[in-house]
Write an enzyme that holds these catalytic residues in place. Structure first.
Site, PDB file in Angstrom:
ATOM      1  N   GLU A  77       0.842  -1.211  -0.123  1.00  0.00           N
ATOM      2  CA  GLU A  77      -0.038  -0.112  -0.081  1.00  0.00           C
ATOM      3  C   GLU A  77       0.823   1.142  -0.183  1.00  0.00           C
ATOM      4  O   GLU A  77       1.287   1.614   1.118  1.00  0.00           O
ATOM      5  CB  GLU A  77      -0.981   0.014   1.203  1.00  0.00           C
ATOM      6  N   CYS A 111      -2.837   9.094   3.096  1.00  0.00           N
ATOM      7  CA  CYS A 111      -2.364   8.473   1.897  1.00  0.00           C
ATOM      8  C   CYS A 111      -3.553   8.654   1.103  1.00  0.00           C
ATOM      9  O   CYS A 111      -3.293   8.845  -0.553  1.00  0.00           O
ATOM     10  CB  CYS A 111      -1.378   7.051   1.805  1.00  0.00           C
TER      11      CYS A 111
END
Length: 306
Positions: A77, A111
């Site tokens: 990720e 993010c």
């Protein structure tokens, strides 16, 4: 599981370890290590069965190479520069508030928060006005003070990165509509909530991850243009769409290159929905059924029939 958290925000992992002890996890089920990249590298070199990495795309690719050499499964990720498309006909005030919350929560240090905003020309100015008013009304300061609405960045180095990104954008013709400065009078890594316009889509502020309270805004006239600009990125973690026409919404959602897309609201991400990205935002998924199977091995057992 062995967890090595970011060296810039270790208290989260310490709290998780405390919860595990409180829940009477068996000794060794969860181990938390603190440290920098050298500790992460040490873990990669150990005899492990699976690797999950959350962090930058550059480091994620190094993790992937290490895992490939050991033939280990991974989920990565990595970075994101999440796009947002706003079309004409929306409730300007309501949408602007949602956008502001999604961009500036946790001081922009998530993010998957929206980072690039594309607004159709007919609603560009009113959206801009609303966002600037919201930015200028924020109280930046100590997060332990109840009057504060925007806290600090996690690390002083990130303030330098934001200043560099803004400086390069303005040298290329962009203009800072509001904000744009560090706040040296406050003890810590503080930066004003910032709105920028007039940048090209190949500007670093549009192409790189902007981890802080800065929002670049670009106008568009046709939906094709917005989709093309949105997909013109090495990232594809998440996206947001604000549109009142169902057919247009469905078309945008189908063509955007992103792992998860929120429509006409705040982030819809939850623990039972898979999470992950396209392109340099990573591979594999966490959470939900897909995340569960990504992190497990399948064993098939056959038996003779009676």
């Amino acid at each position: 599981m062995v967890l090595k958290h970011s060296e810039e925000c270790v208290l989260t992992s310490k709290l998780l370890a405390a919860f595990a002890r409180e829940a009477e996890f068996q000794e060794g089920v969860l181990q938390v290590l603190c440290g920098g990249g050298d500790v992460g590298q040490f873990l990669l070199e150990m005899d492990v069965d699976f690797i999950h990495f959350t962090g930058s795309s550059a480091v994620g690719k190094e993790v992937y190479r290490t895992a490939a050499a050991k033939f280990l499964p991974v989920t990565l990720e990595m970075g994101g520069s999440s796009t947002t498309i706003v079309t004409q006909g929306v409730d300007v005030t309501a949408v602007a508030r949602l956008i502001f919350y999604e961009r500036f929560k946790n001081c922009g240090q998530i993010c998957c928060v929206l980072e690039r905003l594309y607004v159709q020309d007919l609603v560009f100015d009113p959206i801009m006005e609303e966002l600037c008013a919201l930015a200028e009304s924020q109280v930046v300061g100590d997060p332990l003070d109840s009057a504060t609405t925007l806290g600090p960045l996690a690390a002083a180095r990130q303030v330098d990165v934001l200043e560099d990104q803004l400086g390069r954008a303005t040298r290329d013709g962009a203009s800072v509509v509001t904000g744009g400065r560090r706040l040296p009078t406050l003890l810590g890594a503080y930066f004003e909530p910032t709105i920028v316009k007039g940048m090209c889509n190949d500007s670093p502020i549009m192409q790189k991850e902007v981890f802080g309270p800065v929002l670049p805004i670009v106008s568009f006239s046709k939906i094709d243009e917005a989709i093309e600009l949105s997909n013109d990125s090495c990232y594809g973690l998440s996206a947001f769409v604000y549109c009142n026409e169902q057919k247009i919404t469905e078309r945008i959602v189908s063509e955007l290159e992103a792992g998860q897309i929120s429509v006409n609201g705040a982030s819809y991400f939850s623990n039972d929905a898979s999470f992950g990205g396209y392109k340099d935002s990573g591979i594999g998924r966490v959470r939900g059924d897909i995340g569960y199977y990504n992190a497990t091995q399948v064993k098939v057992v056959g038996r003779p029939s009676n």
